[in-house]
Design a protein around this motif. Structure first.
Motif, PDB file in Angstrom:
ATOM      1  N   ALA A 169       0.832  -1.208   0.000  1.00 44.05           N
ATOM      2  CA  ALA A 169       0.000   0.000   0.000  1.00 44.05           C
ATOM      3  C   ALA A 169       0.863   1.253   0.000  1.00 44.05           C
ATOM      4  CB  ALA A 169      -0.937  -0.004   1.206  1.00 44.05           C
ATOM      5  N   ARG A 170       1.950   1.251   0.763  1.00 37.57           N
ATOM      6  CA  ARG A 170       2.860   2.399   0.793  1.00 37.57           C
ATOM      7  C   ARG A 170       3.513   2.620  -0.568  1.00 37.57           C
ATOM      8  NH1 ARG A 170       7.620   2.295   5.039  1.00 37.57           N
ATOM      9  NH2 ARG A 170       8.821   1.509   3.310  1.00 37.57           N
ATOM     10  N   ILE A 171       3.949   1.537  -1.199  1.00 41.13           N
ATOM     11  CA  ILE A 171       4.534   1.640  -2.537  1.00 41.13           C
ATOM     12  C   ILE A 171       3.490   2.163  -3.519  1.00 41.13           C
ATOM     13  CG2 ILE A 171       5.517   0.314  -4.457  1.00 41.13           C
ATOM     14  CD1 ILE A 171       6.758  -1.557  -2.274  1.00 41.13           C
ATOM     15  N   ASP A 172       2.248   1.724  -3.351  1.00 43.44           N
ATOM     16  CA  ASP A 172       1.170   2.168  -4.236  1.00 43.44           C
ATOM     17  C   ASP A 172       0.925   3.670  -4.100  1.00 43.44           C
ATOM     18  OD1 ASP A 172      -0.864   1.626  -6.184  1.00 43.44           O
ATOM     19  OD2 ASP A 172      -2.359   1.750  -4.581  1.00 43.44           O
ATOM     20  N   VAL A 173       0.960   4.191  -2.882  1.00 41.01           N
ATOM     21  CA  VAL A 173       0.783   5.636  -2.667  1.00 41.01           C
ATOM     22  C   VAL A 173       1.897   6.408  -3.370  1.00 41.01           C
ATOM     23  CG1 VAL A 173       0.877   7.455  -0.918  1.00 41.01           C
ATOM     24  CG2 VAL A 173      -0.541   5.437  -0.542  1.00 41.01           C
ATOM     25  N   GLU A 174       3.136   5.942  -3.220  1.00 41.78           N
ATOM     26  CA  GLU A 174       4.263   6.587  -3.893  1.00 41.78           C
ATOM     27  C   GLU A 174       4.094   6.526  -5.408  1.00 41.78           C
ATOM     28  OE1 GLU A 174       7.882   4.769  -2.487  1.00 41.78           O
ATOM     29  OE2 GLU A 174       7.404   5.225  -0.390  1.00 41.78           O
ATOM     30  N   ARG A 175       3.584   5.406  -5.903  1.00 35.58           N
ATOM     31  CA  ARG A 175       3.365   5.224  -7.346  1.00 35.58           C
ATOM     32  C   ARG A 175       2.346   6.218  -7.867  1.00 35.58           C
ATOM     33  NH1 ARG A 175      -0.458   2.412 -10.663  1.00 35.58           N
ATOM     34  NH2 ARG A 175      -1.769   2.136  -8.835  1.00 35.58           N
ATOM     35  N   ILE A 176       1.262   6.395  -7.145  1.00 39.85           N
ATOM     36  CA  ILE A 176       0.178   7.276  -7.577  1.00 39.85           C
ATOM     37  C   ILE A 176       0.631   8.730  -7.624  1.00 39.85           C
ATOM     38  CG2 ILE A 176      -2.091   8.169  -6.890  1.00 39.85           C
ATOM     39  CD1 ILE A 176      -2.676   5.274  -5.892  1.00 39.85           C
ATOM     40  N   GLU A 177       1.610   9.085  -6.778  1.00 39.22           N
ATOM     41  CA  GLU A 177       2.108  10.459  -6.732  1.00 39.22           C
ATOM     42  C   GLU A 177       3.010  10.808  -7.913  1.00 39.22           C
ATOM     43  OE1 GLU A 177       3.959  10.573  -2.896  1.00 39.22           O
ATOM     44  OE2 GLU A 177       2.055  10.897  -1.861  1.00 39.22           O
ATOM     45  N   GLN A 178       3.420   9.819  -8.702  1.00 35.41           N
ATOM     46  CA  GLN A 178       4.332  10.059  -9.818  1.00 35.41           C
ATOM     47  C   GLN A 178       3.583  10.615 -11.026  1.00 35.41           C
ATOM     48  OE1 GLN A 178       6.775   6.670 -10.746  1.00 35.41           O
ATOM     49  NE2 GLN A 178       7.091   6.182  -8.590  1.00 35.41           N
ATOM     50  N   ASP A 179       4.296  11.398 -11.820  1.00 37.96           N
ATOM     51  CA  ASP A 179       3.718  11.941 -13.047  1.00 37.96           C
ATOM     52  C   ASP A 179       3.478  10.842 -14.078  1.00 37.96           C
ATOM     53  OD1 ASP A 179       3.741  14.543 -12.070  1.00 37.96           O
ATOM     54  OD2 ASP A 179       5.750  14.933 -12.845  1.00 37.96           O
TER      55      ASP A 179
ATOM     56  N   LEU B  84       1.501  -1.269 -10.852  1.00 39.79           N
ATOM     57  CA  LEU B  84       1.947  -1.561  -9.487  1.00 39.79           C
ATOM     58  C   LEU B  84       3.105  -2.553  -9.458  1.00 39.79           C
ATOM     59  CD1 LEU B  84       1.688  -1.147  -6.479  1.00 39.79           C
ATOM     60  CD2 LEU B  84      -0.230  -2.773  -6.470  1.00 39.79           C
ATOM     61  N   ALA B  85       3.062  -3.588 -10.276  1.00 38.48           N
ATOM     62  CA  ALA B  85       4.153  -4.566 -10.283  1.00 38.48           C
ATOM     63  C   ALA B  85       5.475  -3.897 -10.670  1.00 38.48           C
ATOM     64  CB  ALA B  85       3.836  -5.721 -11.236  1.00 38.48           C
ATOM     65  N   SER B  86       5.445  -3.027 -11.650  1.00 34.13           N
ATOM     66  CA  SER B  86       6.661  -2.305 -12.042  1.00 34.13           C
ATOM     67  C   SER B  86       7.135  -1.398 -10.925  1.00 34.13           C
ATOM     68  CB  SER B  86       6.404  -1.469 -13.301  1.00 34.13           C
ATOM     69  OG  SER B  86       6.172  -2.306 -14.404  1.00 34.13           O
ATOM     70  N   ALA B  87       6.200  -0.722 -10.270  1.00 35.20           N
ATOM     71  CA  ALA B  87       6.559   0.167  -9.166  1.00 35.20           C
ATOM     72  C   ALA B  87       7.219  -0.616  -8.032  1.00 35.20           C
ATOM     73  CB  ALA B  87       5.324   0.907  -8.660  1.00 35.20           C
TER      74      ALA B  87
END
Length: 75
Positions: free
Chosen positions: A44-54, A59-62
Motif C-alpha cells: 500500500a505504501r509503494i502504491d501511494v508513492e506510485r500514484i504520486e508520480q507523473d 503496481l508490479a513495475s513500481a
C-alpha cells in the motif's frame, strides 16, 4: 528459475492481484519484515508513492523499481 506468480493483496480495503517473479516476492516479503510492516501495508505504501508520480507505472513495475532502489541504498 520459475515464471511469474500472481498473488492477491489488500490495498485500502480492496483486493488486487499482483504478478511478480518469485525473486521479487521473496525480496518484498523480506523488506516488509525488515521495515516491521505486514506485506499488504508495504505494498500500500509503494502504491501511494506510485500514484504520486507523473508517469504512473503499473503496481508490479513500481514494486520492482522500489526494491531495486532499496537494494542500491543498502549496497
Amino acid at each position: 528459475m520459475s515464471g511469474p506468480v500472481k498473488r492477491s493483496v489488500s490495498i485500502a480495503g480492496h483486493a488486487t492481484s499482483i504478478t511478480l517473479e518469485p525473486i521479487f516476492w521473496d525480496a518484498l516479503v523480506r523488506a516488509a519484515g525488515e521495515e516491521g510492516l505486514p506485506l499488504n501495508a508495504l505494498v500500500a505504501r509503494i502504491d501511494v508513492e506510485r500514484i504520486e508520480q507523473d508517469d504512473l507505472p503499473n503496481l508490479a513495475s513500481a514494486i520492482r523499481v522500489w526494491l531495486f532502489r532499496r537494494a542500491l541504498r543498502e549496497g
